[in-house]
Design a protein around this motif. Structure first.
Motif, PDB file in Angstrom:
ATOM      1  N   THR A  57       0.813  -1.220   0.000  1.00  0.00           N
ATOM      2  CA  THR A  57       0.000   0.000   0.000  1.00  0.00           C
ATOM      3  C   THR A  57       0.848   1.273   0.000  1.00  0.00           C
ATOM      4  N   TRP A  58       2.154   1.151   0.022  1.00  0.00           N
ATOM      5  CA  TRP A  58       3.008   2.334   0.170  1.00  0.00           C
ATOM      6  C   TRP A  58       2.933   3.263  -1.035  1.00  0.00           C
ATOM      7  N   THR A  59       2.516   2.740  -2.183  1.00  0.00           N
ATOM      8  CA  THR A  59       2.377   3.618  -3.357  1.00  0.00           C
ATOM      9  C   THR A  59       1.292   4.678  -3.152  1.00  0.00           C
ATOM     10  N   ASP A  60       0.454   4.480  -2.137  1.00  0.00           N
ATOM     11  CA  ASP A  60      -0.588   5.474  -1.871  1.00  0.00           C
ATOM     12  C   ASP A  60       0.003   6.811  -1.436  1.00  0.00           C
ATOM     13  N   VAL A  61       1.290   6.834  -1.125  1.00  0.00           N
ATOM     14  CA  VAL A  61       1.930   8.085  -0.714  1.00  0.00           C
ATOM     15  C   VAL A  61       1.846   9.149  -1.808  1.00  0.00           C
ATOM     16  N   VAL A  62       1.667   8.733  -3.063  1.00  0.00           N
ATOM     17  CA  VAL A  62       1.624   9.710  -4.166  1.00  0.00           C
ATOM     18  C   VAL A  62       0.299  10.446  -4.213  1.00  0.00           C
ATOM     19  N   ASN A  63      -0.765   9.866  -3.675  1.00  0.00           N
ATOM     20  CA  ASN A  63      -2.096  10.460  -3.815  1.00  0.00           C
ATOM     21  C   ASN A  63      -2.209  11.737  -2.966  1.00  0.00           C
ATOM     22  N   GLY A  64      -2.542  12.829  -3.605  1.00  0.00           N
ATOM     23  CA  GLY A  64      -2.683  14.094  -2.909  1.00  0.00           C
ATOM     24  C   GLY A  64      -1.360  14.781  -2.641  1.00  0.00           C
ATOM     25  N   ARG A  65      -0.387  14.041  -2.154  1.00  0.00           N
ATOM     26  CA  ARG A  65       0.891  14.647  -1.760  1.00  0.00           C
ATOM     27  C   ARG A  65       1.699  15.121  -2.965  1.00  0.00           C
ATOM     28  N   SER A  66       1.614  14.410  -4.082  1.00  0.00           N
ATOM     29  CA  SER A  66       2.370  14.822  -5.272  1.00  0.00           C
ATOM     30  C   SER A  66       1.889  16.171  -5.785  1.00  0.00           C
ATOM     31  N   SER A  67       0.578  16.355  -5.844  1.00  0.00           N
ATOM     32  CA  SER A  67       0.048  17.631  -6.334  1.00  0.00           C
ATOM     33  C   SER A  67       0.327  18.762  -5.350  1.00  0.00           C
ATOM     34  N   ILE A  68       0.294  18.476  -4.050  1.00  0.00           N
ATOM     35  CA  ILE A  68       0.627  19.504  -3.062  1.00  0.00           C
ATOM     36  C   ILE A  68       2.111  19.865  -3.153  1.00  0.00           C
ATOM     37  N   LEU A  69       2.972  18.878  -3.369  1.00  0.00           N
ATOM     38  CA  LEU A  69       4.394  19.163  -3.599  1.00  0.00           C
ATOM     39  C   LEU A  69       4.553  20.061  -4.817  1.00  0.00           C
ATOM     40  N   PHE A  70       3.784  19.787  -5.861  1.00  0.00           N
ATOM     41  CA  PHE A  70       3.785  20.610  -7.071  1.00  0.00           C
ATOM     42  C   PHE A  70       3.435  22.064  -6.732  1.00  0.00           C
ATOM     43  N   ALA A  71       2.435  22.259  -5.868  1.00  0.00           N
ATOM     44  CA  ALA A  71       1.999  23.608  -5.513  1.00  0.00           C
ATOM     45  C   ALA A  71       3.050  24.326  -4.667  1.00  0.00           C
ATOM     46  N   VAL A  72       3.655  23.627  -3.714  1.00  0.00           N
ATOM     47  CA  VAL A  72       4.713  24.244  -2.916  1.00  0.00           C
ATOM     48  C   VAL A  72       5.874  24.654  -3.814  1.00  0.00           C
ATOM     49  N   LEU A  73       6.222  23.797  -4.767  1.00  0.00           N
ATOM     50  CA  LEU A  73       7.309  24.113  -5.692  1.00  0.00           C
ATOM     51  C   LEU A  73       6.955  25.288  -6.605  1.00  0.00           C
ATOM     52  N   ALA A  74       5.666  25.473  -6.874  1.00  0.00           N
ATOM     53  CA  ALA A  74       5.255  26.654  -7.635  1.00  0.00           C
ATOM     54  C   ALA A  74       5.640  27.915  -6.880  1.00  0.00           C
ATOM     55  N   GLY A  75       5.404  27.907  -5.564  1.00  0.00           N
ATOM     56  CA  GLY A  75       5.794  29.046  -4.757  1.00  0.00           C
ATOM     57  C   GLY A  75       7.300  29.255  -4.744  1.00  0.00           C
ATOM     58  N   VAL A  76       8.063  28.156  -4.640  1.00  0.00           N
ATOM     59  CA  VAL A  76       9.522  28.269  -4.685  1.00  0.00           C
ATOM     60  C   VAL A  76       9.961  28.902  -6.003  1.00  0.00           C
ATOM     61  N   SER A  77       9.373  28.456  -7.102  1.00  0.00           N
ATOM     62  CA  SER A  77       9.734  28.988  -8.419  1.00  0.00           C
ATOM     63  C   SER A  77       9.434  30.480  -8.512  1.00  0.00           C
ATOM     64  N   LEU A  78       8.276  30.892  -7.997  1.00  0.00           N
ATOM     65  CA  LEU A  78       7.931  32.318  -8.028  1.00  0.00           C
ATOM     66  C   LEU A  78       8.927  33.140  -7.217  1.00  0.00           C
ATOM     67  N   ALA A  79       9.366  32.586  -6.091  1.00  0.00           N
ATOM     68  CA  ALA A  79      10.360  33.294  -5.295  1.00  0.00           C
ATOM     69  C   ALA A  79      11.686  33.406  -6.041  1.00  0.00           C
TER      70      ALA A  79
END
Length: 370
Positions: A57-79
């Motif tokens: 079941t460890w592959t479930d770590v990608v659900n939700g968290r991958s897109s949130i990581l994407f959003a946090v990285l969007a902020g890093v990129s803007l900075a």
């Protein structure tokens, strides 16, 4: 003065070194690459609810968290594009904001085109474009203020979302059209917290090892609070209602527990990636860094390929269409093809095609001298 590289070998070497040159953050590229692959996995793998004692079941770590990581990285990129720890001011900031505005519109438009392909996934790009717009007033804030804003939104927004999501118009045709237009599966009221956190990260001395270690530890602690402490409280509240929503740490539940847990997870991943790329291991993960240097191209390319491979695409059928496509085991072929294509493009051409086109149009519409 060193001579410019000549011939194919010289150009390939220059392109390879580009990802370590001025203006690049290898750890951020790696984190973006992981976010892209994680979103592939969330789309293409049939996962079961996460159970620490069951590796299946460890592959479930990608659900939700991958897109949130994407959003946090969007902020890093803007900075980073507005000066990083030494943010630009005056006309340079106005030019940067204008170009971010252009990018936001283009990202939103690309998202709407991808939705029109009919692939049975919730496309994040419309929400991404709106988040770019909402982030503009935050670009002039210092790191400490940005972290405070992120924390406040993460705690307050889930309460607002509970009432907004109760609107009876969502299931109607006009309501579903609104969902698509604003990317409401990634509600910007809450997801601005992740962008603000990323902006705060980008305003730190991110390349320094102590800063990366601090991000790893703080992110891990937040994840423990969200998933552990608040998640345990969720088990003792009634199974429905406001507090069940607030304390739900499940993927895409938009509760405080998910915001803190998944947001912390994203921060920890970024810190870990920066630490990895502070060692010679950065060359081992170079292909993932190549994917991370062109995340928009990789993300859009996956959905275009999916639409082409579907025998009879039907818009937004999240049942049989998704199950049938996942049954063909597309994750590894599509992921390896994406990593290979991005690596070859990075070596032979450089910047991703969509990234290059957006940067060019932003420069044309918002020239260096207003």
């Amino acid at each position: 003065m060193a001579a410019a590289p000549s011939g194919l070998t010289g150009r390939v070497r220059a392109r390879r070194l580009r990802l370590d040159g001025p203006g690049r953050a290898p750890g951020i590229d790696l984190a973006r690459g992981l976010a892209v692959v994680g979103m592939f996995a969330a789309h293409l793998l049939d996962t079961s609810p996460f159970d620490p004692g069951d590796p299946a079941t460890w592959t479930d770590v990608v659900n939700g968290r991958s897109s949130i990581l994407f959003a946090v990285l969007a902020g890093v990129s803007l900075a980073l594009v507005t000066g990083g720890p030494e943010r630009v001011e005056g006309e340079r900031m106005r030019i940067a904001c204008g170009r971010i505005l252009v990018r936001a519109a283009l990202i939103w438009a690309i998202g709407m085109l991808l939705i029109g392909l009919g692939t049975p996934v919730y496309v994040i790009l419309p929400a991404y474009g709106i988040l770019f717009l909402l982030a503009l007033p935050l670009l002039r804030l210092p790191a400490a203020t940005l972290f405070a804003v992120a924390a406040a939104i993460a705690v307050v927004a889930p309460f607002a979302l509970w009432f907004i999501d109760g609107w009876p118009g969502w299931p109607t045709t006009s309501g579903q059209a609104l969902v698509a237009l604003v990317g409401w599966h990634y509600p910007f009221l809450l997801w601005l917290a992740f962008v603000a956190a990323g902006l705060g990260i980008g305003r730190t001395r991110l390349g320094q090892v102590p800063v990366a270690l601090a991000l790893l530890c703080i992110g891990a602690a937040a994840a423990l609070v969200g998933y552990g402490v608040l998640g345990r409280w969720h088990a003792v509240v009634p199974p429905s209602g406001l507090w069940a929503h607030i304390l739900d740490a499940g993927a895409h539940t938009s509760g405080v527990a998910e915001a803190i847990g998944s947001g912390g997870f994203a921060v920890a991943v970024i810190g870990a990636c920066v630490l990895v790329c502070a060692t010679p291991a950065r060359w081992i993960v170079w292909p993932l860094r190549a994917v991370g240097s062109m995340p928009l191209t990789a993300y859009a390319g996956q959905l275009v390929a999916w639409a082409a491979l579907q025998p009879e695409p039907t818009p937004l059928q999240f049942g049989s269409d998704l199950v049938a496509f996942r049954a063909t085991d597309p994750f590894w072929p599509m992921t390896l093809a994406t990593v290979l294509a991005c690596s070859v493009w990075a070596l032979l051409v450089g910047r991703g095609p969509l990234e290059s086109a957006m940067a060019w149009l932003a420069r044309v519409l918002v020239p260096a001298r207003l």
